[in-house]
Design an enzyme around this catalytic site. Sequence first.
Site, PDB file in Angstrom:
ATOM      1  N   ASP A  95       0.798  -1.235   0.000  1.00  0.00           N
ATOM      2  CA  ASP A  95       0.000   0.000   0.000  1.00  0.00           C
ATOM      3  C   ASP A  95       0.825   1.278   0.000  1.00  0.00           C
ATOM      4  O   ASP A  95       0.350   2.324  -0.418  1.00  0.00           O
ATOM      5  CB  ASP A  95      -0.925   0.019   1.235  1.00  0.00           C
ATOM      6  CG  ASP A  95      -0.165  -0.221   2.533  1.00  0.00           C
ATOM      7  OD1 ASP A  95       1.065  -0.337   2.493  1.00  0.00           O
ATOM      8  OD2 ASP A  95      -0.798  -0.290   3.603  1.00  0.00           O
ATOM      9  N   HIS A  96       2.068   1.211   0.436  1.00  0.00           N
ATOM     10  CA  HIS A  96       2.839   2.455   0.607  1.00  0.00           C
ATOM     11  C   HIS A  96       3.606   2.876  -0.643  1.00  0.00           C
ATOM     12  O   HIS A  96       4.165   3.956  -0.675  1.00  0.00           O
ATOM     13  CB  HIS A  96       3.847   2.305   1.755  1.00  0.00           C
ATOM     14  CG  HIS A  96       3.244   2.477   3.116  1.00  0.00           C
ATOM     15  ND1 HIS A  96       2.283   1.639   3.619  1.00  0.00           N
ATOM     16  CD2 HIS A  96       3.468   3.403   4.080  1.00  0.00           C
ATOM     17  CE1 HIS A  96       1.951   2.036   4.836  1.00  0.00           C
ATOM     18  NE2 HIS A  96       2.643   3.105   5.135  1.00  0.00           N
ATOM     19  N   ASP A 160       3.777  -0.994  11.599  1.00  0.00           N
ATOM     20  CA  ASP A 160       3.295   0.321  11.188  1.00  0.00           C
ATOM     21  C   ASP A 160       2.627   0.921  12.414  1.00  0.00           C
ATOM     22  O   ASP A 160       1.892   0.229  13.130  1.00  0.00           O
ATOM     23  CB  ASP A 160       2.272   0.176  10.053  1.00  0.00           C
ATOM     24  CG  ASP A 160       1.921   1.533   9.470  1.00  0.00           C
ATOM     25  OD1 ASP A 160       2.395   1.861   8.376  1.00  0.00           O
ATOM     26  OD2 ASP A 160       1.175   2.287  10.127  1.00  0.00           O
ATOM     27  N   ARG A 448      -1.537  12.449  10.053  1.00  0.00           N
ATOM     28  CA  ARG A 448      -0.279  13.160  10.337  1.00  0.00           C
ATOM     29  C   ARG A 448      -0.121  14.332   9.398  1.00  0.00           C
ATOM     30  O   ARG A 448      -0.501  14.250   8.240  1.00  0.00           O
ATOM     31  CB  ARG A 448       0.919  12.240  10.111  1.00  0.00           C
ATOM     32  CG  ARG A 448       0.957  11.197  11.136  1.00  0.00           C
ATOM     33  CD  ARG A 448       2.272  10.463  11.171  1.00  0.00           C
ATOM     34  NE  ARG A 448       2.154   9.582  12.307  1.00  0.00           N
ATOM     35  CZ  ARG A 448       2.648   8.374  12.363  1.00  0.00           C
ATOM     36  NH1 ARG A 448       3.351   7.905  11.367  1.00  0.00           N
ATOM     37  NH2 ARG A 448       2.472   7.653  13.429  1.00  0.00           N
ATOM     38  N   SER A 643       6.277   7.374  13.073  1.00  0.00           N
ATOM     39  CA  SER A 643       6.109   6.063  12.472  1.00  0.00           C
ATOM     40  C   SER A 643       6.908   4.963  13.172  1.00  0.00           C
ATOM     41  O   SER A 643       7.737   5.215  14.042  1.00  0.00           O
ATOM     42  CB  SER A 643       6.513   6.161  11.010  1.00  0.00           C
ATOM     43  OG  SER A 643       7.646   5.400  10.750  1.00  0.00           O
ATOM     44  N   ARG A 645       8.872   2.968  11.450  1.00  0.00           N
ATOM     45  CA  ARG A 645       9.938   2.551  10.532  1.00  0.00           C
ATOM     46  C   ARG A 645      11.259   2.371  11.271  1.00  0.00           C
ATOM     47  O   ARG A 645      11.795   3.302  11.866  1.00  0.00           O
ATOM     48  CB  ARG A 645      10.060   3.532   9.362  1.00  0.00           C
ATOM     49  CG  ARG A 645      10.467   4.932   9.750  1.00  0.00           C
ATOM     50  CD  ARG A 645      10.322   5.902   8.583  1.00  0.00           C
ATOM     51  NE  ARG A 645       8.918   6.226   8.359  1.00  0.00           N
ATOM     52  CZ  ARG A 645       8.469   7.421   7.968  1.00  0.00           C
ATOM     53  NH1 ARG A 645       9.311   8.392   7.708  1.00  0.00           N
ATOM     54  NH2 ARG A 645       7.178   7.642   7.803  1.00  0.00           N
TER      55      ARG A 645
HETATM   56  C1  MIC Z   1       3.249   6.561   8.414  1.00  0.00           C
HETATM   57  O1  MIC Z   1       2.046   6.784   8.517  1.00  0.00           O
HETATM   58  O2  MIC Z   1       4.119   7.376   8.754  1.00  0.00           O
HETATM   59  C2  MIC Z   1       3.710   5.225   7.875  1.00  0.00           C
HETATM   60  C3  MIC Z   1       4.364   5.446   6.582  1.00  0.00           C
HETATM   61  O3  MIC Z   1       2.599   4.400   7.652  1.00  0.00           O
HETATM   62  C4  MIC Z   1       4.658   4.608   8.895  1.00  0.00           C
HETATM   63  C5  MIC Z   1       5.322   3.382   8.469  1.00  0.00           C
HETATM   64  C6  MIC Z   1       6.489   3.559   7.575  1.00  0.00           C
HETATM   65  O4  MIC Z   1       7.257   4.494   7.732  1.00  0.00           O
HETATM   66  O5  MIC Z   1       6.664   2.711   6.696  1.00  0.00           O
HETATM   67  C7  MIC Z   1       4.029   4.326  10.262  1.00  0.00           C
HETATM   68  O6  MIC Z   1       3.085   4.973  10.625  1.00  0.00           O
HETATM   69  O7  MIC Z   1       4.557   3.489  11.017  1.00  0.00           O
HETATM   70 FE1  SF4 Z   2      -0.642   4.741   5.024  1.00  0.00          FE
HETATM   71 FE2  SF4 Z   2       0.482   5.457   7.356  1.00  0.00          FE
HETATM   72 FE3  SF4 Z   2      -1.006   7.163   5.929  1.00  0.00          FE
HETATM   73 FE4  SF4 Z   2      -2.156   5.164   7.102  1.00  0.00          FE
HETATM   74  S1  SF4 Z   2      -1.101   6.829   8.128  1.00  0.00           S
HETATM   75  S2  SF4 Z   2      -2.557   5.854   5.022  1.00  0.00           S
HETATM   76  S3  SF4 Z   2      -0.633   3.549   6.908  1.00  0.00           S
HETATM   77  S4  SF4 Z   2       0.948   6.264   5.339  1.00  0.00           S
END
Ligand code: MIC
Ligand code: SF4
Length: 798
Positions: A95-96, A160, A448, A643, A645
């Site tokens: 999805d990312h 995640d 976010r 996140s 990550r």
């Molecule tokens: C996000 O919302 O910041 C992400 C991208 O989903 C991250 C995960 C990632 O960095 O791959 C998260 O929320 O953990």
């Molecule tokens: Fe994707 Fe993270 Fe955004 Fe949710 S908050 S849509 S998991 S990047």
Amino acid sequence: MVFDLNMIKKLYDAMPARIAKARKVLGKPLTLTEKILYAHLHEDQKVEAFGRGKSYVEFAPDRVAMQDATAQMALLQFMSAGRPKVAVPSSVHCDHLIVAKTGAKDDLNIANKESKEVFDFLSSVSNKYGIGFWKPGAGIIHQVVLENYAFPGGMMIGTDSHTVNAGGLGMIAIGVGGADAVDVMSGMAWELKFPKLIGVKLTGKLNGWTSPKDVILKVAGILTVKGGTGCIVEYFGEGVTNMSCTGKGTIANMGAEIGATTSTFGYDESMERYLKATGRAQVAKLANKIKKHLTADPEVYANPKKYFDQVIEIDLSKLEPHLNGPFTPDLATPISKLKETAIANGWPLKVEVGLIGSCTNSSYEDISRAASLARQVAAKGLKTKAEFTITPGSEQVRYTIERDGFIDTFNKIGAKVFANACGPCIGMWNRMGAEKQEKNTIVHSFNRNFQSRNDGNPNTYAFVGSPELVTALAIAGDLGFNPLTDTLVNEKGQHVKLDPPVGEELPKKGFAVKDAGFQAPAKDGSKVKVSVNPKSDRLQLLEPFKAWEGTDLKGMRLLIKAKGKCTTDHISMAGKWLKYRGHLDNISNNLLIGATNFFNEKINSVKNVLTGSYDEVPKVQRYYKSEGLGSIVVGDENYGEGSSREHAAMEPRHLGVRAILVKSFARIHETNLKKQGMLALTFANKEDYNKIREDDVIDLVGLTTFAPEKPLKLVLNHADGTKDQITVNHSYNQNQIGWFKAGSALNLMAAKSSKPVKKQKAKSKVKKAASAKSSKTAKRAPKKAVKAAGNKKAGKKK
Ligand code: MIC
Ligand code: SF4
């Protein structure tokens, strides 16, 4: 389709006795959180009254979920563990990695070409190790999990931070780094500091323009981005039972933004309805049988102050819609104050784009309520002023809303429907003109809004609100528009008012989908080959990190003293960098490039104290590494917020940073650092942050007697010949000290099972820090493709 029904049944059969035992040991009525946690203690974990915020406890989660951007690193690590199959049901979701540009179909085609190598890798690893695989386009991890895997009373972890979304269906669902996922997939216990408990009592009922999103926007305003750290938030009260299950998911989802370990809700009829609507009547039936165990004991909600560490009460009948931002999700402004606040702060009033959807707000209910506003555009002779986009959370939602005419409604207001993926939420948005870096405002229903996150433009002011409010603001094109009180002038010059949104919790005709995008794993995966091209710039097999050298760390340099907010987006940016999530050396070129240097207030500009010149952070760090010098990173409060990550921890480790010293950490990031063998330290006295100077030569003393609860010392040798000695704290327990000593948790796991971490290269060598120009790492990989961790020996493992 119902997944893993037997697993759920087994848990439900065991739950009443486990809960009774916990109640006896604790000698008091139990919250829902305690019931779920105690029902998931690992078999080796003694049942006792754990100290909230103190005891490290071992759990056995029911399942694991991973998304493509983090799964690559998680699975590369899992392959090193040499197990034949995952020990608990697990899933991978693509999805990312889909860039939103022109619309779902084209964008998906492009992603499938550009990221083919990564998708093929994830698909074959999933196939081999017994992991359910959701193809690109199937949907966003958390929505797909809610629709298919989440169940009341369950416990899951996911790579995640928004894994917490499943709390909407009464789970304890926790975001973790990939190394934690590897533990659980390998059948080991998963460790968590027993959380503190925050109770949120919701009274009254949502009405008119207010939606579940406003509850969490309000809570974020109260608790701030670090107020939930180390806590689980449990929601209860009549306001909760009056709310849809997906609405609860929204609240739980954005609980990540207050740093909460997770949020959860007691099982109720809204959950039963949702389970049935998503084809899981059997799960609802099982849950109904143990209903009283899937919510707190009645005494708890009757007298919450006695049982929670903190209680917040919100009257939904009086709650106003909120818009949070810019640049931080906890800056909450009620709609009635938005105009004056925006003017006072110089936030651009013109709304350029409204974006709805994402993992937190793309339920049928959300979309139907937003559509009810879009319909009014034509009916009232209006014209939508801002651009408008939709990112559905799953193919099931997309298919159903298309069938029910909502997509058509949105098309009529000129909307763009992006693929069922993260897209603009994580900077995978090819926004026209963003490179000009103009000051502008966007509003979205994501969770976010850190600087540069959505479109890479640091001057984009992003605000978070409910899909309804976002739609109304996009129609008006004006941040100062309050749909509750204000009118809009239509094409005929008449003043018209938008009617409050209305929608349906669940589709009357039921959900439908043609191809949900699921690939079940092979029954016997032992013959499945996984290969990684050593020349790839997207994937790189991992080498174990070096073990601790057994001495104090002397003569380190300061890489950066980061000023202010330093989220994982600042440490390891997403957007175009997502591409390198499977290639540690390449992604390390984004290390801390978003952080502000305290000494010159610039982004990505730090002093190379050996040459005296300023350069980009990763370049300076590679220089220190090539000189065989360790370094340290200093940070402010809530360092690593955001996140899950683990790249944000692996990159500095890979490039030779030895310690991260901050005023305070966000939970997941602190654990990620520990797991990767990095030292995660905090100032005993926060004022000491001011003692760190740019040219310091730094010694870390006390490692030879490194022990739980025992602070370490940092000696700052200043350039002028003076010295400062400061005390630094840590939260390592004995086991975690073992991770540090072994070089990483994975190294220790391998050592314990008396088998070295599977070296993923044919001729893997641990290079000397002094000579390692890391950019060469990938090139040193063997010529021919390397096969994944074998299974021949794996049978002996467990
Ligand atoms: C996000 O919302 O910041 C992400 C991208 O989903 C991250 C995960 C990632 O960095 O791959 C998260 O929320 O953990
Ligand atoms: Fe994707 Fe993270 Fe955004 Fe949710 S908050 S849509 S998991 S990047």
